[in-house]
Design a protein around this motif. Sequence first.
Motif, PDB file in Angstrom:
ATOM      1  N   SER A 196       5.534  -3.501   6.117  1.00  0.00           N
ATOM      2  CA  SER A 196       4.264  -4.068   6.541  1.00  0.00           C
ATOM      3  C   SER A 196       3.162  -3.228   5.914  1.00  0.00           C
ATOM      4  O   SER A 196       3.295  -2.003   5.796  1.00  0.00           O
ATOM      5  N   HIS A 197       2.131  -3.916   5.474  1.00  0.00           N
ATOM      6  CA  HIS A 197       0.964  -3.228   4.926  1.00  0.00           C
ATOM      7  C   HIS A 197      -0.237  -3.570   5.798  1.00  0.00           C
ATOM      8  O   HIS A 197      -0.324  -4.673   6.344  1.00  0.00           O
ATOM      9  N   GLY A 198      -1.144  -2.631   5.904  1.00  0.00           N
ATOM     10  CA  GLY A 198      -2.380  -2.900   6.624  1.00  0.00           C
ATOM     11  C   GLY A 198      -3.530  -2.222   5.896  1.00  0.00           C
ATOM     12  O   GLY A 198      -3.349  -1.154   5.323  1.00  0.00           O
ATOM     13  N   ALA A 199      -4.666  -2.868   5.900  1.00  0.00           N
ATOM     14  CA  ALA A 199      -5.801  -2.281   5.198  1.00  0.00           C
ATOM     15  C   ALA A 199      -7.101  -2.578   5.928  1.00  0.00           C
ATOM     16  O   ALA A 199      -7.223  -3.590   6.610  1.00  0.00           O
ATOM     17  N   VAL A 200      -8.022  -1.647   5.761  1.00  0.00           N
ATOM     18  CA  VAL A 200      -9.368  -1.840   6.285  1.00  0.00           C
ATOM     19  C   VAL A 200     -10.268  -2.112   5.087  1.00  0.00           C
ATOM     20  O   VAL A 200     -10.277  -1.348   4.121  1.00  0.00           O
ATOM     21  N   ILE A 201     -10.973  -3.220   5.168  1.00  0.00           N
ATOM     22  CA  ILE A 201     -11.779  -3.676   4.039  1.00  0.00           C
ATOM     23  C   ILE A 201     -13.247  -3.677   4.454  1.00  0.00           C
ATOM     24  O   ILE A 201     -13.579  -4.107   5.557  1.00  0.00           O
ATOM     25  N   ALA A 202     -14.095  -3.194   3.569  1.00  0.00           N
ATOM     26  CA  ALA A 202     -15.538  -3.328   3.802  1.00  0.00           C
ATOM     27  C   ALA A 202     -16.090  -4.286   2.766  1.00  0.00           C
ATOM     28  O   ALA A 202     -15.887  -4.104   1.569  1.00  0.00           O
ATOM     29  N   VAL A 203     -16.746  -5.321   3.226  1.00  0.00           N
ATOM     30  CA  VAL A 203     -17.321  -6.315   2.326  1.00  0.00           C
ATOM     31  C   VAL A 203     -18.833  -6.127   2.299  1.00  0.00           C
ATOM     32  O   VAL A 203     -19.474  -6.031   3.342  1.00  0.00           O
ATOM     33  N   ASP A 204     -19.350  -6.073   1.100  1.00  0.00           N
ATOM     34  CA  ASP A 204     -20.794  -5.992   0.905  1.00  0.00           C
ATOM     35  C   ASP A 204     -21.250  -7.419   0.615  1.00  0.00           C
ATOM     36  O   ASP A 204     -21.124  -7.902  -0.506  1.00  0.00           O
ATOM     37  N   PRO A 205     -21.759  -8.124   1.626  1.00  0.00           N
ATOM     38  CA  PRO A 205     -21.993  -9.560   1.449  1.00  0.00           C
ATOM     39  C   PRO A 205     -23.194  -9.878   0.564  1.00  0.00           C
ATOM     40  O   PRO A 205     -23.398 -11.028   0.210  1.00  0.00           O
ATOM     41  N   GLU A 206     -23.964  -8.864   0.214  1.00  0.00           N
ATOM     42  CA  GLU A 206     -25.119  -9.095  -0.645  1.00  0.00           C
ATOM     43  C   GLU A 206     -24.719  -9.271  -2.101  1.00  0.00           C
ATOM     44  O   GLU A 206     -25.282 -10.082  -2.820  1.00  0.00           O
ATOM     45  N   VAL A 207     -23.764  -8.468  -2.541  1.00  0.00           N
ATOM     46  CA  VAL A 207     -23.365  -8.532  -3.953  1.00  0.00           C
ATOM     47  C   VAL A 207     -21.917  -8.979  -4.130  1.00  0.00           C
ATOM     48  O   VAL A 207     -21.466  -9.168  -5.254  1.00  0.00           O
ATOM     49  N   GLY A 208     -21.205  -9.130  -3.018  1.00  0.00           N
ATOM     50  CA  GLY A 208     -19.814  -9.557  -3.131  1.00  0.00           C
ATOM     51  C   GLY A 208     -18.850  -8.429  -3.414  1.00  0.00           C
ATOM     52  O   GLY A 208     -17.734  -8.659  -3.882  1.00  0.00           O
ATOM     53  N   GLY A 209     -19.269  -7.207  -3.142  1.00  0.00           N
ATOM     54  CA  GLY A 209     -18.386  -6.068  -3.385  1.00  0.00           C
ATOM     55  C   GLY A 209     -17.370  -5.896  -2.271  1.00  0.00           C
ATOM     56  O   GLY A 209     -17.627  -6.244  -1.113  1.00  0.00           O
ATOM     57  N   ILE A 210     -16.205  -5.393  -2.641  1.00  0.00           N
ATOM     58  CA  ILE A 210     -15.157  -5.154  -1.656  1.00  0.00           C
ATOM     59  C   ILE A 210     -14.683  -3.728  -1.837  1.00  0.00           C
ATOM     60  O   ILE A 210     -14.372  -3.310  -2.954  1.00  0.00           O
ATOM     61  N   GLU A 211     -14.621  -2.984  -0.767  1.00  0.00           N
ATOM     62  CA  GLU A 211     -14.031  -1.655  -0.854  1.00  0.00           C
ATOM     63  C   GLU A 211     -12.882  -1.559   0.138  1.00  0.00           C
ATOM     64  O   GLU A 211     -13.006  -2.020   1.281  1.00  0.00           O
ATOM     65  N   ILE A 212     -11.793  -0.962  -0.313  1.00  0.00           N
ATOM     66  CA  ILE A 212     -10.657  -0.753   0.577  1.00  0.00           C
ATOM     67  C   ILE A 212     -10.848   0.626   1.197  1.00  0.00           C
ATOM     68  O   ILE A 212     -10.776   1.640   0.505  1.00  0.00           O
ATOM     69  N   LEU A 213     -11.130   0.659   2.474  1.00  0.00           N
ATOM     70  CA  LEU A 213     -11.445   1.935   3.120  1.00  0.00           C
ATOM     71  C   LEU A 213     -10.181   2.696   3.480  1.00  0.00           C
ATOM     72  O   LEU A 213     -10.162   3.921   3.480  1.00  0.00           O
ATOM     73  N   ASP A 214      -9.152   1.967   3.824  1.00  0.00           N
ATOM     74  CA  ASP A 214      -7.890   2.642   4.153  1.00  0.00           C
ATOM     75  C   ASP A 214      -6.771   1.644   3.898  1.00  0.00           C
ATOM     76  O   ASP A 214      -6.973   0.432   4.051  1.00  0.00           O
ATOM     77  N   TYR A 215      -5.621   2.167   3.504  1.00  0.00           N
ATOM     78  CA  TYR A 215      -4.493   1.282   3.202  1.00  0.00           C
ATOM     79  C   TYR A 215      -3.228   2.012   3.645  1.00  0.00           C
ATOM     80  O   TYR A 215      -2.942   3.113   3.184  1.00  0.00           O
ATOM     81  N   VAL A 216      -2.514   1.386   4.553  1.00  0.00           N
ATOM     82  CA  VAL A 216      -1.321   2.031   5.124  1.00  0.00           C
ATOM     83  C   VAL A 216      -0.097   1.140   4.894  1.00  0.00           C
ATOM     84  O   VAL A 216      -0.170  -0.079   5.049  1.00  0.00           O
ATOM     85  N   ILE A 217       0.989   1.790   4.529  1.00  0.00           N
ATOM     86  CA  ILE A 217       2.238   1.065   4.308  1.00  0.00           C
ATOM     87  C   ILE A 217       3.329   1.708   5.163  1.00  0.00           C
ATOM     88  O   ILE A 217       3.445   2.937   5.191  1.00  0.00           O
ATOM     89  N   VAL A 218       4.084   0.878   5.840  1.00  0.00           N
ATOM     90  CA  VAL A 218       5.316   1.375   6.457  1.00  0.00           C
ATOM     91  C   VAL A 218       6.449   0.597   5.812  1.00  0.00           C
ATOM     92  O   VAL A 218       6.492  -0.630   5.887  1.00  0.00           O
ATOM     93  N   GLU A 219       7.302   1.324   5.141  1.00  0.00           N
ATOM     94  CA  GLU A 219       8.319   0.673   4.345  1.00  0.00           C
ATOM     95  C   GLU A 219       9.701   1.169   4.727  1.00  0.00           C
ATOM     96  O   GLU A 219       9.880   2.330   5.084  1.00  0.00           O
ATOM     97  N   ASP A 220      10.652   0.271   4.631  1.00  0.00           N
ATOM     98  CA  ASP A 220      12.039   0.636   4.899  1.00  0.00           C
ATOM     99  C   ASP A 220      12.902   0.076   3.779  1.00  0.00           C
ATOM    100  O   ASP A 220      13.042  -1.132   3.636  1.00  0.00           O
ATOM    101  N   CYS A 221      13.414   0.980   2.962  1.00  0.00           N
ATOM    102  CA  CYS A 221      14.279   0.521   1.866  1.00  0.00           C
ATOM    103  C   CYS A 221      15.675   1.107   2.058  1.00  0.00           C
ATOM    104  O   CYS A 221      16.344   1.504   1.116  1.00  0.00           O
ATOM    105  N   GLY A 222      16.073   1.180   3.327  1.00  0.00           N
ATOM    106  CA  GLY A 222      17.399   1.726   3.603  1.00  0.00           C
ATOM    107  C   GLY A 222      17.411   3.198   3.271  1.00  0.00           C
ATOM    108  O   GLY A 222      16.407   3.907   3.421  1.00  0.00           O
TER     109      GLY A 222
END
Lengths: 276, 790, 394
Positions: B636-662
């Motif tokens: 599962s991945h989760g991310a916090v996104i900040a959108v700048d609605p004036e110019v259409g900019g997107i910044e990923i403030l945090d991105y977390v992954i929990v992965e299980d590959c055995g």
Amino acid sequence: MKSAKFDYTRPHDVRAAIHALADALGEAKFLAGGQSLGPMLNLRLTRPKLLVDVSRIEALRSIDVVNGSIRIGAAVTHAEIEDAGASLARNAMLPAVAREIAYRTIRNRGTIGGSLAHADPAADWPLALAALDAVIIVNGPAGQRSIPSARFMLAAFTTQLADDEMIEAIIVPELSPSARWGTYKFCKRTGEFPDAAAMAVFDPARRIARVYVGALSGAPVPLDALARGIAQQGAVALTATAVDRAIAMAVPELDAVGRKMHAATTMRAVQQALAS
Amino acid sequence: MSELHGKPGQGIGARVPRKEDARHLHGRGNFVSDLIFPGQREVVFLRSPIAHGILRGITKPAGFESVVYARADIAGIRNIEAPSTLPTYKLSTQPPLAQGKVRFVGEPVAMVVAKTRAEAEDIAEQIQLDIEELPALVDAHRARLDTDVRVHNEWSDNLFLTLDFDNNFEAESKKATIVVTREINLARQAMVPMEGRAIVAHWDDRAGQLIVYTSTQAPHVIRVGLAQFLGIDEGMIRVISPDVGGGFGLKCVLWPEELCVAWLALTQKKPFRYIEDRREHLTAGANCRQHHYTVTAYADQRGRLLALDAQITIDGGAYSNWPFTIGLEPGQATGNLPGPYEFKGYRCKTYCVATNKPGFLPYRGVARTGVCFAMELIMDAIARAVDRDPYEVRYENLIPPQLMPYNNVSRKHYDSGDYPRALAMVREKLDYDGWLARKAQGEPDGRLIGIGFASYCEQSAHGTSVFASWGLPLIPGYDQATVRTTPDGGLEIRVGVHSHGQGMETTLAQVAHEVVGVPIERIRVVHGDTGITPFSTGTYASRSIVMAGGAVGRACQTLLPRYIHIGAHLLKCKPDDARFEKSEVVGPNGRVSLKEIATAWFLRPERLPVDVDRDGLEATVGYKPTVDTGAFTYASHGAVIAVDPEVGGIEILDYVIVEDCGTMVNPMVVEGQTLGGVAQGIGTAMFEESPYDANGQPLASTFMDYTMPGATEIPAIRIYHTESPSPYTLFGIKGMGEGGAIAPPAVIFNGVNDALKDLGVEVNETPLTPKKLLEAIERARQAHPQRKVA
Amino acid sequence: MNQVVFTLNGERTEALVEPRLHLADYLRDTSRLTGTHLGCEHGVCGACTVLIDGQPARSCIAFTVACDGRDVRTIEGFEDDALMKDLRTAFTRDHALQCGFCTPGMLIAARDVVMRCPDADDKRIRSEMSGNLCRCTGYLGIANAINSVIQARRGGGATPAIRTAIAANAPVVQPLAKPWQAFTPADAEAAAPRPAVAAPLDDAGPREGWQRIEESFIANHSPGRVWEIFADTAGVAACLPGASIDEATPTSAKGRIDVRFGPMKASFAGATSLERNETRMEGRIRGGGSDSLTGSRAKADITYRLASEHDRTRVSIVMDYNLQGPLAQFSRSGIVKAFAGRMVAQFGENLNAKLGGGSAPIPLAAGRTAELNAGNVLWQWLWSTIKKLLGLTR
């Protein structure tokens, strides 16, 4: 891809460079940093018969402060301007603009004169120098002339520079201590050409107020009424409506999204100037 | 990394630095384009400037007729055809150089040979092509319905393939009280390994072999293909794949350029080199990700998914690749759309349509980036429809661990794992509640915050039965590894897979170390050369560490009794009284090192027992998992996104992954693979696109037009691991090379849609450029004038 | 072939090179220093980064001939460099490389960042490294490795970056630093109006895959007179900027159009058919040509239509064009369209000039060629402004 064939010469002074170009009867190009020309050569989008390398001509390589103006030789690199904080103390906007151009590796080679001559609509210098009331000194067989930077670029990749002329220097006025300026560009990726850009300069002592938008399909466009209003009234004149109207009038060909993006960018550049 | 995860030592689970790094750090890697043989000639391909047209003629420049080749000049090469056993599949015929027609911009039309690439380009630009333009098929939906204009004249329409799947859809969908439909689109893009494709071929008179160095993920497969389409014995060909600067799927198929350059070397007995440049890659290599979905979810009032109905249209481009065929993508899309969710009714119709674009290829994540995007966007849409937290709705729909192993609605067999736990961990590590509170407060800078989640499972190391079901002409079976003991007690491992960034020179050594205990500095992994490695279908489908790792493990295990037998003899004890322990045989009276055992076998045979195993200290062993339907990594991945609605900019403030590959062989490598995949996924989500105009002209031919994410576009991602070993593989290893690239578009779009929910904005088309985002905001403003819109 | 002498990894190197040979090819194929990689050959990806006179530079867009007298250092030239050793160690520890293709360029750029930005934090490191693309790692290992080397040189331990707060591109909202000093700018006159956009002439729109440009002007003649003058169909075709006509009949012409766009040049050779429809007072030039060197093709349908307007004639021009091949394969279509717009505008000017009355002469370009280029466009710009000021059009 590899460039088509060309010959190469590296004259030692401006005169020789102009002669070399003239002798090639329109088949030569000046090479300064080569950061725009190089890719176009490799992609075979341009195929001059001769490259005249002006990057080491001494007269084009210095930054000098004379009579309240800063003279920047055409072959001064963006990185040299970025690093010249001390000698550019009277116009700190120059290093600030330089620092935001592309990537350091490009800035190490790319030159201010080359950028102006190439006249990419999204480039930083045409916009910044217009906002700064700079003057472009060009030289050619008919002699030297100076062109106000606001009128230098005519359209995308098109300038007032004649085929046989070269840019020799850029004269930028020093800002007075009370001057304020702001720059804002919006790039979807760091170092890329921006989607929208604006720069603002307010210098009460010199009675100069400039707001310019760039990254359009052609040359940067002034928002004179907006600049005047802000000069006379300060932040009161900086409303979203005023900016939007100014952009709509000055750049009618923009679609709603382009207008919004440029308006926001302009707003931020001016805000930055007001806050400086 | 957030918490450094790794076991001590050098075996499975240890965070061992990579053996392959040193040569690259010193600029001494050995890539195909680094090779120069005496008398080598450079090859350039003239490519079609037109998307669709009748090739009336090719005029070679005067004086250069003998160095310019058209299709008729290379008659010894057969057309590439990739048959499939799938019903409805239509065969495409791809000439190595265009013949009769050109079918996409960038298709090779002529080949030029010269001393330098520059000279070859000088000649190539003098060639005159007489092409009569035909209408270009650029839009897959329209091409699907068009029968007048056809990419392949011999077909009756433009459909490569149509798949129909239905499992209990009618009955289950009737139970629903909530119905949610979305149109979801992914743009076409290119894979963009930093090293493009590259081929050097020469004839070796002593060996009587055509030696082909090519930048490939699958040297053995390329040998099969070269032999087949050049019409010569496989024994006449040796394919070597040295250092490869990234593959990602681009380099797992046979390319016309490989055939052409090999043919030159074969017929002229001289060395030839072709290096694809970036412009060729971005135009002729715009070959992946372009899926269109219409998805309808049927759910109950709580948002519990009951049934799913989908129509998928895949823009297949002009040709079906060999050997994977165009069938791989629709097959994977149809089968993987249900993802990690528990529901009972599923209907899917998938069209794979021929268009005038480069033929579709399996890019990292193969179809799953698309299906995860569609499924996860619809999951959030369901949550919206029932007005619940998307996290909760997603959590409740995931397959619970008590149902594992689980046969899902598309008849995939999920082997192990706790899917909901991974999602819950993401919530916790991301501090979801903290962000929700902050989001409620609003940002002083006017940006809007959103949180996005996505979950997926990744079929890896799937084998014979799965690929057979996709109808391929070449199907993976057992992967073999050879493990040889060297006379001084080291190990040499030979595998047919190829490592090009995955670090298998290190991780396969770790597997061998786990069994034999030899320090990995003394274990050499040899790969990428058909002359000296056992056959494998190569590195793709997240299979190599499972398949080659399994084979290496088994081969090492095969050698242990032989070591013990000789060691016991040297220790003068019975083999039954001796055991193998950390590269030594230990008996009641002492221990003897592997070095001494190897010395006895190789150099001092008089010391060997008379009943020694005559196969010696070398074993080649084949391996495949006990159940070959795949080991399913999940995350599962989760991310916090900040959108700048004036110019259409997107910044990923945090991105977390929990992965299980055995079982992880090397957590550092697992993290590296995941991070790299996520960066590509972020590229898909926000930056990368190969747009076409209505004439079929590709509009992104350089990195000035094709935006690649750089260091400032990729956030400092945090990864956490759980380990649910696969019950079907040796050591419980699962493959995980592709997973990172699967979830990011879904996560980012869900985050953006969450941020812009109050504006009534919902975006569902990659890439999410500032312009597209502003357009969506503008549309919402017009649709809902009463809302507060930025 | 040109003779150059430069220092390569500390050794004096002489070479005889073709001027078009870029430095990366020289290093790789001639010097056999293959650690410098080519990832794009147009100066974006950074794989070919080397030091020229101590500064990182793209060797794919530096020409060997221009390196005469310079000091060039490649990844192979850092074997005794202590800082590079630290970076190499950190790159391995932090898993900052996978396939290794971008790594040499990445290291050279990283070394420059460590030396030039001793106070850089994660954000600055990423920004400074943004000119080097990596497709494998996702950059975390690279940023961490560089960060650790910077920290170690500062005497602190390495602190891997984890972003928790808002960073990067947050818009600037700042309070006024000091009170605004109101003033009236010296040049307070209004700016000259920019040309307005022409109203659409034909609602049907262009065919799919074609772009449309429209333009119109007023001629100081009656429509009948204009129609007569335009009977010289080849002459009308010759009014296309950059056109040179080789052969012409009343209904067809062969020739070429030379186009220049910044440093780009193309020469489209082809043929046109010329039609006139007297009842509709409409003429049409349909043409197509190809630029043989790039394999690009252009097609254009240009229609002019005459309509009476207060005893004079409104000449409306519509150009539908279609560009294919390498010259079309860029995403900045807005710029191409603006260019095409200027081309049509100038066609109008040339037609107007042909009509004589009320028109200014069309000068040759400043570059003394008949291409559509800087001088022509300047003139066109000025002229359209004058016309507007005089209220001649629209």
